[in-house]
Design a protein around this motif. Structure first.
Motif, short mmCIF file in Angstrom:
data_model
loop_
_atom_site.label_atom_id
_atom_site.label_comp_id
_atom_site.label_asym_id
_atom_site.label_seq_id
_atom_site.Cartn_x
_atom_site.Cartn_y
_atom_site.Cartn_z
N SER A 279 6.66 -0.02 -1.99
CA SER A 279 5.46 -0.19 -2.80
C SER A 279 5.06 -1.66 -2.84
O SER A 279 4.04 -2.03 -3.42
N ARG A 280 5.93 -2.48 -2.26
CA ARG A 280 5.71 -3.93 -2.24
C ARG A 280 5.42 -4.45 -3.64
O ARG A 280 4.52 -5.22 -3.89
N LYS A 281 6.23 -3.95 -4.56
CA LYS A 281 6.03 -4.36 -5.95
C LYS A 281 7.38 -4.57 -6.62
O LYS A 281 8.34 -3.85 -6.33
N HIS A 282 7.41 -5.52 -7.53
CA HIS A 282 8.63 -5.74 -8.30
C HIS A 282 9.00 -4.43 -9.00
O HIS A 282 8.15 -3.75 -9.55
N ILE A 283 10.29 -4.11 -8.96
CA ILE A 283 10.71 -2.87 -9.61
C ILE A 283 10.36 -2.94 -11.10
O ILE A 283 10.48 -3.99 -11.72
N PHE A 284 9.88 -1.84 -11.63
CA PHE A 284 9.48 -1.84 -13.03
C PHE A 284 10.69 -1.58 -13.92
O PHE A 284 11.46 -0.66 -13.68
N ILE A 340 8.38 5.78 -10.92
CA ILE A 340 6.98 6.18 -10.74
C ILE A 340 6.06 5.06 -11.19
O ILE A 340 5.04 4.78 -10.53
N THR A 341 6.44 4.38 -12.26
CA THR A 341 5.60 3.27 -12.70
C THR A 341 5.61 2.14 -11.68
O THR A 341 4.62 1.42 -11.53
N MET A 343 5.44 2.45 -8.59
CA MET A 343 4.45 2.76 -7.55
C MET A 343 3.02 2.43 -7.99
O MET A 343 2.14 2.21 -7.15
N TYR A 344 2.83 2.39 -9.29
CA TYR A 344 1.48 2.18 -9.82
C TYR A 344 0.88 0.87 -9.33
O TYR A 344 1.49 -0.19 -9.47
N LYS A 345 -0.29 0.95 -8.72
CA LYS A 345 -1.00 -0.22 -8.18
C LYS A 345 -0.18 -0.97 -7.14
O LYS A 345 -0.34 -2.19 -7.00
N GLY A 346 0.70 -0.30 -6.46
CA GLY A 346 1.44 -0.96 -5.40
C GLY A 346 0.68 -0.90 -4.10
O GLY A 346 -0.51 -0.55 -4.06
N SER A 347 1.36 -1.27 -3.02
CA SER A 347 0.79 -1.12 -1.70
C SER A 347 1.78 -0.25 -0.93
O SER A 347 2.74 -0.74 -0.35
N ILE A 348 1.55 1.06 -1.01
CA ILE A 348 2.60 2.00 -0.65
C ILE A 348 2.56 2.36 0.82
O ILE A 348 1.53 2.80 1.34
N PHE D 69 -0.39 8.38 -7.08
CA PHE D 69 -0.11 6.98 -6.74
C PHE D 69 0.09 6.83 -5.24
O PHE D 69 -0.40 5.89 -4.62
N TYR D 73 -2.73 4.47 -3.76
CA TYR D 73 -2.32 3.09 -3.48
C TYR D 73 -1.68 2.96 -2.10
O TYR D 73 -0.93 2.04 -1.83
N ARG D 74 -1.99 3.88 -1.26
CA ARG D 74 -1.39 3.83 0.07
C ARG D 74 -1.81 2.55 0.80
O ARG D 74 -2.95 2.12 0.72
N ARG D 75 -0.86 1.98 1.52
CA ARG D 75 -1.14 0.71 2.20
C ARG D 75 -2.08 0.95 3.37
O ARG D 75 -1.83 1.80 4.21
N GLU D 80 -1.78 -6.74 3.11
CA GLU D 80 -2.86 -6.69 2.11
C GLU D 80 -2.34 -7.21 0.78
O GLU D 80 -1.15 -7.19 0.49
N VAL D 82 -1.46 -7.46 -3.08
CA VAL D 82 -1.05 -6.52 -4.10
C VAL D 82 -1.37 -7.11 -5.46
O VAL D 82 -1.04 -8.26 -5.74
N THR D 85 1.13 -6.79 -11.36
CA THR D 85 1.23 -5.99 -12.59
C THR D 85 2.55 -6.36 -13.26
O THR D 85 3.46 -6.83 -12.60
N SER D 87 6.22 -6.51 -14.72
CA SER D 87 7.43 -5.87 -14.19
C SER D 87 8.20 -5.16 -15.30
O SER D 87 9.22 -4.54 -15.04
N HIS D 88 7.74 -5.29 -16.50
CA HIS D 88 8.32 -4.44 -17.55
C HIS D 88 7.39 -4.45 -18.75
O HIS D 88 6.48 -5.26 -18.84
N TRP D 96 8.86 5.93 -23.85
CA TRP D 96 9.32 6.98 -22.94
C TRP D 96 10.82 7.19 -23.00
O TRP D 96 11.37 8.03 -22.30
#
Lengths: 555, 288, 115, 368
Positions: A279-284, A340-341, A343-348, D69, D73-75, D80, D82, D85, D87-88, D96
């Motif tokens: 997802s090229r995103k920091h793990i949530f 799942i979070t 993945m949100y707004k990632g580059s998947i 998602f 948000y598929r690459r 590209e 990103v 957002t 990270s916590h 949750w």
């Protein structure tokens, strides 16, 4: 500093751990964790093949009512050995000993695990244990079920002692691996890598190792007592001699429930890595995932009694264990939400490892949620010892662990062997396996909740159609696995050369070439946040990712 | 957590020449600390291994105290006590050996290791005498439990008013003590028994005390006794093997202030063997 | 005693003082005699707890001084305590449960021993 | 009361749409659950569906998000940008964590409550003794009648007092939603109030060996008054039939047939075909004839004299069988043997003097 030596698909393979020496001795007596990991990988895959063939035999036997291909005694042996081989020889060592051994020191930027000789001893014990188990099969098998419940196991005249001896030896192998990982993570972290700078895979392996060290000895003593019981008639578990068979179940599940988490925790570690990278995103929620691994390890010791709700355990303990059981569901749920979070707004990027990771979440979701039916006392009484339990267990162990194992295998494959595999076939077979799996086991959920008991050689008319569907699903799954085997072998032989960092991970194991050199790193790797992708950039020229020099790094 | 990260490379240069330093460690200290942590983790697995046996012991002792009260009288307290002392002495010599290795006192190291080894053999010798005695008198596990006449007489001396000459015949003396096999029991009878079970165990124990009858299933005690002491004995044997190896190496002059880890780690193992016996002794020999 | 030792001390690891070693040894001997003696006093169910209490003290002495825990990093002690804790959970639950279901057992059942 | 009361709002709309296959048919069964034939089963079913809908809701939610998602948000191309957002997010994570905790507390509570009801038998229940052995069930009614089928009255609480002869079995009656392991050396209880006359499957649910899957019996739920008539008709097993016929029924009921064939087929124990009246070779002892004394001894003290070639695995029937019943079994054995003398009077004599030195075979029973 080490950023300029990115290998650019050179014509000649540079020296690496695979080709630095050759010959049987250079492998079988190596102290190199990577070679040990690869040997483990080959061994467990062989065991997976044996266990898988047995699974197909079981499903084929159940294709029709009555005898289809074997007698009931043979059937009992086959399902026993399917369970024992898959659990003790494949799934428990699967991720930690094979993949973990390979990646753990690399992820730490270390040259090896802390105790390499112990690591090799662990592998040798695994081989000995496996041979002893295979010996029990050759001599005629064992028909107790993989749980070896007394007094059946103390009175049957099949080769229980040999198989349990094998499992006992394998237990030591597992303890040594776990022990080694704990020491390595404690003592070999590089300067600058604190506990909360570790990749989550390491947290998962650490939590797994705690369970391996604390729970496995109890299995050891249980199996030892069972052997003594059979050979000498000591009478602790055998009611005919005044013993208590329910005590055996306490002994057995004190290990074997935590063992379930030995199987699933490292799988969760793999998924945490893959979801973030692809997802090229920091793990949530990094800390939540890390803490939940430790929480699962700790809680896992307090819930074994939920295997015994109908076994003669007292009502008081049933209630306590039911309550505690639910406590272990929370950390798993938290991990799901975090993934799942992430993945949100990632580059998947939907490459094979990511496809497997998504399948994992689908299957593990079902596996985890159906656990609620079994944790709850009143519904468990109805569902206990039925196909519902079988299906639940397979959704977690196969849908969870095996799928994650495949995800990890595909993810680290380029690093391990320096070759890429056929991406398209990879995705297709992942889908085939998942679909086949669902056909096989959803049918079993329905059978189970309708009352079909497990370990039945034969069944009443009502279940004919569902058994037929289930068997068909297993064949679909088998096709998927043969495809995987096919393209992976092809990749070994003639796959395109892999880039040092084909997926764009920021973790340390991707900072060395693929495959790594004998001592892992030519230069000390640069310790950094494993989930910060801002400095890992795509390099179109080499077709992989490279670290941008540290000067660019925002202070 | 409190582990020390050996990021300081100060020592590594000084010890670079140390042939005992493995390639993947930066310093001897890092290597020593890793080994030590590994050893402690291993010891924890040992404790859990024995934990299973202690669990079996606790469950049976708690539910059938009469078996333990009766059967422990067949064990020889003084031999057990003597063995306890032997192990404590060996622990001291082992601790001294570690110290000697750390300080490079080679002669003392060799002497201490030899003494430890001697104690270990002495312990096994005494154990052998005890085992042989029980073997001779049929004080064994499971179906092999069959007290021989001579021993039955001995129990009389131990204030058991009428120790049976044969485990089997005991049941016939008092019809109340006879256990009906399985389904023979009528449901009404069952209900009554289940009802007042709270006192049942105590009653049974009293019964045996007053009637001087051997309780049912005494063999369970011997099963547990042999498994616990047997596994402990195997650990002593393993210890003998390792200490012998240390002794040879110490004669060769392998150990000194720079390299004493093997002695230290073996010491830890040996102390755990002692530690387990410290619990086994009162639990098996000193029941009352 | 250490005054006339001119041997080099190691750079790492702790050297236990002789006083501690012999002190521990003496205490262990005394406590062994005490356990032995305690069996001659009849305190009913208290006896086993006294015996166990003494054993725990002896064990702690061995662990702290012979096994260097007193001087070591705390983490080794932590894992030892964790191990003991899990053993106790295991034993505690198994005992609690078996005591609960004793009422269902057929007393003295062992058909292979006394049919 | 339990779930239905406290969750009336949830469950009643569900039963309103019972046309869909998940929910109720007239016999109480659904797509997921079998026919329902006991009173306590309702609470289990309600809990099952309570958990089911919770699971389905959350599973659908999570999978929908995952798929959305993955597509949204598929690459599109490598490299590209990103969007950054967080990270916590602590409040989100607390929420949750808390919601699942509340839900599982509820599930635990309902499961616990229904379990309490099903594990406390009423004191006035009708008691039936159950014996499990490889690989059959036998049910003994208060009047001593023994049967391989479980007959119970509708509308009246029944307690099964269960024990096993050999290994662990498990009494499972899906239609009643009950299950309990049957452990040797121990009396286990399970109770129910059947409420729908009919025949239902009864399984052994704990793996017990070769014929585990054949250890199936049937529960027959009678109308209350029919049951009284039925039980009155089935009093003494030997009352209405000849000794040999009674012996045959005992042979089937007691599980002799698991090890001793009647057609000469080899088994764990010697076949009964042409056994009676032959000379037997005895392990470590003198040969002897298979006569009344020997058979009687083998039933009461099976390991005393073992026939060569067999293992001492047969359980004793001492205390389980009346002398008359052993005599009936002997009578049955005689009908199977050509060597049996044709003197019907011989039956009586054998009786108590069993210890003389006649001979015997041993019989193996379940021990395997």
């Amino acid at each position: 500093m080490s950023t300029n030596d990115t290998p650019m698909t050179p014509a000649v393979v540079p020296e690496n751990y695979l080709n630095c020496s050759s010959g049987f001795r250079s492998w079988f007596f190596t102290l190199d964790h990577k070679r040990i990991g690869v040997m483990y990988l080959a061994s467990i895959l062989a065991m997976f093949l044996i266990g898988g063939i047995m699974a197909l035999m079981i499903r084929t036997e159940l294709l029709t009512q009555g005898q289809t291909i074997m007698s009931s005694d043979d059937y009992n042996k086959v399902f026993t050995l399917h369970g024992a081989v898959m659990i003790f020889l494949f799934i428990i060592p699967g991720i930690p000993a094979a993949l973990g051994n390979f990646v753990l020191p690399l992820m730490l930027g270390a040259k090896d695990v802390a105790l390499p000789r112990l690591n090799l001893a662990s592998y040798h014990l695994y081989v000995v244990g496996a041979l002893v188990c295979v010996l029990s099969i050759v001599l005629g098998g064992v028909d107790t079920g993989w749980t070896f419940y007394a007094p059946y196991s103390t009175t049957t005249n099949t080769h229980v002692s040999i198989l349990t001896l094998g499992a006992f030896i394998l237990g030591f192998s597992s303890v040594f691996t776990g022990l080694n990982f704990i020491v390595t993570i404690h003592r070999m972290r590089p300067a600058g890598m604190g506990w909360f700078d570790m990749p989550l895979m390491l947290w998962a392996l650490y939590a797994t190792a705690i369970i391996q060290v604390l729970a496995t000895p109890v299995l050891g003593i249980t199996l030892l007592l069972l052997i003594v019981e059979r050979v000498m008639g000591i009478g602790i578990f055998d009611p005919a001699l005044g013993g208590d068979p329910v005590l055996y179940q306490h002994f057995f599940w004190f290990y074997s429930h935590p063992a379930v988490y030995i199987m699933i925790l490292p799988a969760m570690g793999i998924i945490s890595e893959i979801i973030s990278v692809f997802s090229r995103k920091h793990i949530f929620g990094y800390r939540a995932i890390a803490y939940s691994s430790i929480a699962i390890a700790a809680f896992s010791f307090l819930v074994w009694g939920h295997h015994m709700f109908t076994s003669g355990q007292s009502e008081l303990m049933n209630m306590i264990f039911s309550a505690l059981t639910f406590s272990v569901s929370i950390p798993s749920a938290v991990k799901m939400f975090n993934w799942i979070t992430t993945m949100y707004k990632g580059s998947i990027r939907l490459d094979t490892p990511m496809i497997y990771a998504l399948c994992f979440m689908f299957l593990f979701g079902i596996g985890g949620l159906t656990g609620l039916f079994l944790g709850s006392l009143a519904t468990d009484v109805h569902l206990h010892d039925t196909y519902f339990v079988v299906a639940h267990f397979h959704y977690v162990m196969f849908g969870g662990t095996v799928i994650a194992f495949l995800a990890g295998l595909h993810y680290w494959w380029p690093k391990m062997f320096g070759r890429m595999y056929d991406e398209k076939l990879g995705r297709i077979s992942a889908i085939i396996i998942t679909v086949g799996f669902n056909i096989t086991f959803i049918a079993q959920f329905i059978m189970g909740s309708r009352g079909m008991p497990r370990r039945y050689y034969d069944y009443v008319d009502e279940f004919s159609l569902l058994h037929f569907i289930s068997s068909m699903g297993s064949y679909v799954m088998a096709i998927g696995f043969f495809m995987v085997a096919g393209y992976l072998v092809k990749s070994l032989v003639s796959g395109p050369r892999a880039h040092a960092n084909p997926w764009g991970s920021a973790a340390l194991e991707w900072q060395t070439q693929s495959p790594p050199v004998h001592f892992n790193f030519d230069d000390d790797p640069e310790v950094c946040n494993p989930y910060d992708y801002s400095r890992v950039q795509y390099d179109a020229a080499s077709g992989g990712y490279v670290r941008v020099p540290s000067e660019v790094k925002p202070a | 957590m409190s582990d020390s990260q050996s990021s300081s490379h100060v020592d590594s240069a000084a010890h670079a020449a140390n042939p005992n330093l493995q390639h993947h460690f930066d310093s001897m200290e890092q290597q020593y600390e890793s080994g030590k942590l590994g050893m402690w983790l291993f010891l924890v697995t040992e404790i859990l291994l024995f934990g299973g046996l202690f669990c079996a012991y606790a469950v049976y002792r708690h539910n059938h105290p009469e078996i333990f009260t009766y059967a422990h009288q067949f064990l020889d307290k003084s031999l057990g006590g003597f063995n306890t002392i032997v192990l404590i002495v060996s622990s001291l010599t082992m601790a001294m050996a570690v110290r000697a290795a750390q300080l490079g006192q080679r002669r003392l190291l060799t002497t201490c290791l030899a003494l430890t080894l001697a104690c270990a053999f002495l312990f096994l010798g005494v154990k052998f005498v005890e085992y042989e005695h029980k073997w001779k008198h049929g004080l064994l596990w499971g179906k092999n439990y069959e007290v021989q006449g001579e021993m039955a007489g001995a129990t009389e001396a131990l204030m058991i008013p009428a120790a049976p000459s044969q485990s089997g015949s005991a049941a016939d003396v008092d019809p109340n003590a006879t256990i009906l096999p399985r389904a023979a029991r009528a449901p009404e009878g069952l209900a009554a028994e289940v009802g007042d079970h709270g006192d049942g165990v105590a009653d049974a124990a009293d019964d045996h005390a007053t009637h001087g009858l051997e309780p049912k299933n005494v063999h369970l005690f011997f099963g547990i006794y042999f498994v616990m002491t047997g596994l402990h004995g195997i650990h002593v044997l393993a210890g003998i093997g390792v200490i012998t190896w240390l002794l040879i190496r110490s004669l060769r002059g392998d150990f000194g202030p720079d390299y004493f880890a093997p002695v230290d780690f073996t010491g830890l193992y040996w102390h755990v063997v002692d530690l387990i016996w410290i619990f086994l002794f009162p639990l098996l020999y000193l029941i009352d | 005693m250490s005054t006339h030792e001119n041997e080099r001390h190691p750079d790492f690891g702790h050297v236990a003082p002789l006083k501690a070693l012999f002190g521990t040894f003496g205490a262990l001997l005394v406590l062994t005699v005490a356990t032995y003696g305690a069996t001659y006093i009849d305190l009913g169910p208290l006896n086993i707890w006294i015996a166990l209490g003494i054993a725990v003290i002896k064990g702690s002495l061995v662990a702290m001084f012979f096994m260097h825990l007193w001087w070591d990093g705390k983490f080794n002690a932590f894992i030892l305590i964790c191990g003991l804790l899990f053993v106790m959970i295991f034993i505690g639950i198994a005992m609690l449960d078996s005591a609960q279901y004793q009422a269902e057992l057929i007393p003295g059942y062992a058909p292979a021993i006394h049919p | 009361m339990s779930l239905s009361g406290m969750l009336g709002m949830l469950t009643s709309p569900l039963s309103a749409v019972s046309g869909i296959p998940f929910l109720g048919r007239a016999d109480g069964g659904t797509f997921w659950l079998p026919v329902r034939a006991a009173e306590g089963a309702k609470a289990v079913d309600e809990l099952f569906y309570f958990i089911f809908w919770i699971c389905l809701f959350f599973f659908t939610l999570l999978m929908a998000l995952m798929v959305i998602f993955a597509i949204r948000y598929r690459r599109r191309e490598e490299g590209e940008e990103v969007e950054k957002t967080p990270s916590h997010n602590l409040p989100l994570e607390i929420v949750w964590t808390t919601i699942p905790i509340l839900l599982v507390v509820a599930i635990f509570f309902f499961g616990f409550q229904a379990y309490l009801d099903m594990s406390t038998p009423p004191t006035d229940a009708y008691e039936i003794q159950v014996t499990g052995q490889k690989w059959k069930w036998s049910f003994t009614y208060p009047n001593g009648y023994m049967d391989e089928l479980l007959h119970v009255p509708a509308g009246r609480p029944v307690t099964l007092v269960m024990t096993s002869e050999d290994v662990i079995h498990s009494m499972s009656i899906p239609a009643f939603r009950i299950k309990n392991d049957v452990v040797p050396g121990r009396y286990r209880k399970v109770w129910f109030t059947a409420n729908r006359p009919g025949a239902y499957d009864l399984y052994c649910a704990e793996y017990c060996g070769t014929q585990h899957s054949g250890m199936i019996s049937t529960v027959i739920v009678h109308e209350a008054e029919d049951f009284d008539v039925w039980i009155a008709d089935h009093g003494d097993i030997l009352g209405s039939v000849s000794p040999a016929e009674g012996g045959e029924r005992l042979y089937n009921l007691l599980g002799c047939k698991q090890c001793h064939s009647t057609d000469g087929a080899p088994g764990v124990g010697p076949t009964f075909l042409d056994l009676y009246g032959t000379m037997r070779k005895i392990r470590d002892q003198a040969d002897c004839e298979c006569d009344e004394d020997y058979v009687r001894e083998s039933v009461l003290d099976p390991t005393a004299r073992i026939s060569q070639g067999f293992e001492p695995v047969m359980p004793t029937f001492k205390g389980r069988l009346k002398d008359k019943e052993i005599t009936a079994i002997i009578a049955y054995m005689k009908t199977l043997s050509v060597h049996a003398p044709d003197e019907p009077a011989a039956d009586e004599a054998a009786g108590e003097a069993a210890e003389t030195d006649t001979t015997e075979t041993d019989a193996g029973d379940g021990g395997e």
